[in-house]
Motif scaffolding. Structure first.
Motif, PDB file in Angstrom:
ATOM      1  N   SER A 151     -41.837 -63.622 -13.208  1.00  0.00           N
ATOM      2  CA  SER A 151     -41.095 -62.385 -13.457  1.00  0.00           C
ATOM      3  C   SER A 151     -39.600 -62.671 -13.464  1.00  0.00           C
ATOM      4  O   SER A 151     -38.884 -62.389 -12.515  1.00  0.00           O
ATOM      5  CB  SER A 151     -41.433 -61.336 -12.388  1.00  0.00           C
ATOM      6  N   ALA A 157     -46.182 -49.626 -11.042  1.00  0.00           N
ATOM      7  CA  ALA A 157     -45.888 -51.042 -11.249  1.00  0.00           C
ATOM      8  C   ALA A 157     -46.798 -51.891 -10.368  1.00  0.00           C
ATOM      9  O   ALA A 157     -46.852 -51.700  -9.151  1.00  0.00           O
ATOM     10  CB  ALA A 157     -44.419 -51.325 -10.925  1.00  0.00           C
ATOM     11  N   ASP A 193     -43.568 -47.922 -13.561  1.00  0.00           N
ATOM     12  CA  ASP A 193     -43.159 -48.737 -14.696  1.00  0.00           C
ATOM     13  C   ASP A 193     -43.380 -47.914 -15.973  1.00  0.00           C
ATOM     14  O   ASP A 193     -44.101 -46.914 -15.955  1.00  0.00           O
ATOM     15  CB  ASP A 193     -43.990 -50.025 -14.751  1.00  0.00           C
ATOM     16  N   GLN A 210     -46.446 -54.861  -9.474  1.00  0.00           N
ATOM     17  CA  GLN A 210     -45.723 -55.780  -8.597  1.00  0.00           C
ATOM     18  C   GLN A 210     -45.336 -55.162  -7.256  1.00  0.00           C
ATOM     19  O   GLN A 210     -45.027 -55.871  -6.309  1.00  0.00           O
ATOM     20  CB  GLN A 210     -44.444 -56.282  -9.288  1.00  0.00           C
ATOM     21  N   GLY A 224     -39.099 -48.164 -11.747  1.00  0.00           N
ATOM     22  CA  GLY A 224     -38.768 -49.490 -11.248  1.00  0.00           C
ATOM     23  C   GLY A 224     -37.391 -49.955 -11.680  1.00  0.00           C
ATOM     24  O   GLY A 224     -36.725 -49.348 -12.521  1.00  0.00           O
ATOM     25  N   TYR A 234     -39.367 -54.265  -4.863  1.00  0.00           N
ATOM     26  CA  TYR A 234     -40.814 -54.336  -4.986  1.00  0.00           C
ATOM     27  C   TYR A 234     -41.459 -54.864  -3.702  1.00  0.00           C
ATOM     28  O   TYR A 234     -42.564 -54.499  -3.355  1.00  0.00           O
ATOM     29  CB  TYR A 234     -41.184 -55.237  -6.174  1.00  0.00           C
ATOM     30  N   LEU A 240     -37.150 -53.134 -16.304  1.00  0.00           N
ATOM     31  CA  LEU A 240     -37.913 -52.456 -17.346  1.00  0.00           C
ATOM     32  C   LEU A 240     -37.808 -53.188 -18.675  1.00  0.00           C
ATOM     33  O   LEU A 240     -36.811 -53.849 -18.942  1.00  0.00           O
ATOM     34  CB  LEU A 240     -37.407 -51.021 -17.529  1.00  0.00           C
TER      35      LEU A 240
END
Length: 594
Positions: free
Chosen positions: A316, A445, A455, A447, A400, A296, A403
């Motif tokens: 996270s 996503a 995502d 992030q 991603g 990410y 998940l």
């Protein structure tokens, strides 16, 4: 006559009493379990119907010219060297590739080797080999490599590579059969969907920051009885497992055990009826890790925005969960003359990270409306499954690396008509209404610093669909299949269904002007769709993908082919910010051997 009728009534009463008892018990269990709120569903692809799930035969949309009846073809394997936008992951079934009917060759070959090289430095190699001498013992091997080593203009590195190896075998006895398959899949993709010029050089990414790799290995074996005596039971048992490992600490292990036992008996003028029970247990273990933020965030961006990323990583945390589904499904297939009714009731408790209970009825009827002319099939069917990481990664390779996967359920009401006009022409239509709980959609996503990773998001959805298909062929000369499908989504939370087109149309045509020369044409059209990009609604244009190919048979064993994909030279987007390659031309050969 009266005594015979009384016997039939007694048999039907006993069956009705048994089914009523099962339904009453199922309703009681459903009431006890459904009352629990579903707070956080995390599961894996588990199809829970009365039969072992059957994957429809993959259809070659833009492949080399078709292998005809005159060419050896490994059973159950269809190759497609390009990842096309059709078919989609919705229940839209791809049309069958058009294939000219022709006479078989005098000799059947054990092996096939296909190889080619295309523009964008695109090598392709595929090999099939199997024994065909022993009808009681069949084994074979299949290997495939396909890759592209060229970067799309104005985009980061967009190479990709896929490899697969399959070993399969089957042993047939008088009253049983045993088959097994060992397979390995490998894929490499890059998260290239961003503008590489927006980041300063001192925080530039490296190719390893946006590369993702998957290794998947699996095994499946099935033992099935072949008893023809109606007084004996038939049974089937399946064991399979699969282990997926990703380069960013993703891991998913799947275990599946299934069994089926059934027995036939006669009613009404010796029509055969089938009564059975199907059991299916599937458990999936998932593990995800953020790996200090990558992919990410790249290492250089981590250093520049260390405070933001540290706080993000705290919120996270890594994910580790498991999901199990167990299906108990009694079923009954009833037949009187040409009228057939299939009924089943699957009781499916769900356990692991989430506890729930699914009540899944099925009732499908089929019969001719006009004898030997128009046939009807319709009814209700339902299933529950937790989409696996492997399936999701195959659908969207830019997904991603962390998940939160949930279980999806479907209840479908449908009806279809088929009309075999003649041996050369057939027509069919189907329409239905789907009711989904936790349908999977894709979004970017939040992030991802480069805005380049997807995502999964879930929403309850209702889908109406209608499709029509046709097939026409002239022996030794021409064949064409066509299909068009319309679909309309309504969702509970989202204002639209991301990446779901309204209309998909495709054609597969094949023409043989001579015995040695064959042409294939496969146009595909999709209307535009919408994407969700950081809370904003984005529009993706329509897709028209035209693929053509030609094959020349040099001799009994050697074929030369030339194929061109995306002849319309379209720069279409299957996913937002991820453009496709334009025209790709490949030349290659196919060789048959013993």
């Amino acid at each position: 006559m009266i005594i015979t009728m009384n016997r039939h009534i007694a048999k039907l009463s006993a069956i009705a009493f048994l089914v009523a008892g099962i339904c009453h018990q199922a309703q009681a269990q459903s009431t006890d379990n459904v009352s629990k709120p579903r707070t956080n569903l995390n599961e894996s692809v588990i199809i829970t119907t009365q039969f072992e799930p059957v994957v429809n035969e993959a259809v070659k949309i833009s492949d080399n010219p078709s292998i005809f009846d005159t060419v050896f073809e490994a059973p159950d394997f269809k190759f497609s060297i390009m990842n096309k936008v059709f078919p989609t992951r919705i229940t839209i079934e791809p049309i069958t590739a058009a294939k000219v009917r022709s006479e078989s060759t005098k000799e059947q070959y054990k092996g096939t080797i296909i190889g080619g090289m295309g523009t964008y430095i695109t090598p392709y190699f595929e090999e099939f080999y199997s024994n065909s001498d022993d009808n009681s013992l069949f084994w074979g091997i299949h290997f495939k490599h396909y890759s592209s080593h060229y970067t799309i203009k104005d985009m980061p590195k967009s190479h990709f590579m896929t490899n697969s190896l399959d070993l399969f075998g089957k042993k047939v006895w008088d009253k049983s059969v045993l088959d097994a398959q060992l397979y390995y899949d490998n894929s490499v993709h890059y998260f290239y969907g961003f503008n590489q010029n927006v980041f300063p050089k001192d925080v530039a990414y490296t190719n390893s920051d946006i590369r993702t790799t998957y290794h998947n290995i699996g095994f499946k074996t099935t033992y099935q009885s072949l008893n023809k005596d109606p007084e004996q039971f038939n049974y089937k048992a399946t064991l399979s497992f699969e282990d997926l490992i990703g380069s960013w600490s993703q891991n998913e292990f799947t275990l599946n055990l299934a069994a089926d036992i059934s027995k036939t008996f006669t009613l009404f003028d010796n029509d055969k009826q089938l009564l059975g029970i199907s059991l299916d247990y599937k458990h999936i273990f998932d593990k995800f890790s953020y790996s200090s933020g990558a992919p990410y965030f790249s290492e250089n961006i981590n250093n520049l925005y260390a405070t933001d990323i540290i706080s993000w990583l705290v919120l996270s945390s890594d994910k580790k969960y498991n999901t199990g589904l167990f299906s108990f499904a009694p079923y009954f297939d009833f037949k009187v003359s040409k009228f057939q009714l299939h009924t089943a009731l699957a009781l499916v408790p769900e356990f692991g990270k989430e506890s729930s209970f699914h009540f899944l009825p099925t009732a499908e009827v089929s019969f001719p409306i006009l004898p030997d002319k128009i046939f009807f099939k319709g009814g209700l069917n339902s299933w529950a499954k937790r989409e696996s990481l492997y399936n999701i990664e195959t659908i969207n390779p830019y997904i991603g690396t962390v998940l939160d996967l949930q279980t999806t359920t479907l209840y479908r009401l449908f009806g279809s008509l088929s009309y075999p006009v003649s041996e050369q022409l057939s027509l069919a239509v189907e329409g239905g209404l789907d009711k989904y709980t936790n349908y999977i959609f894709f979004t970017h996503a939040q992030q991802a610093a480069y805005n380049n990773i997807f995502d999964v998001i879930y929403d309850d959805a209702t889908r109406f669909y209608f499709n029509a298909s046709a097939r026409y062929d002239i022996e030794n000369s021409f064949a064409i299949n066509g299909k068009v499908e319309f679909q309309s989504f309504s969702t509970e939370i989202f204002s639209f269904a991301p990446y779901e087109p309204k209309l998909i149309a495709s054609v597969s045509a094949q023409y043989k002007p001579t015995k040695k020369l064959t042409f294939d044409l496969t146009p595909v059209f999709k209307t535009g769709s919408k994407a969700m990009f950081y809370g904003q609604e984005k529009h993706l244009g329509a897709i028209f993908d035209l693929n053509i190919s030609a094959q020349y048979q040099y001799n009994e064993q050697l074929f030369i082919f030339l194929k061109a994909d995306n002849v319309a030279f379209q720069k279409y987007y299957e996913y937002y910010n991820y453009p496709s390659q334009r025209l790709m031309v490949m030349i290659g050969a196919k060789y048959l051997f013993n």
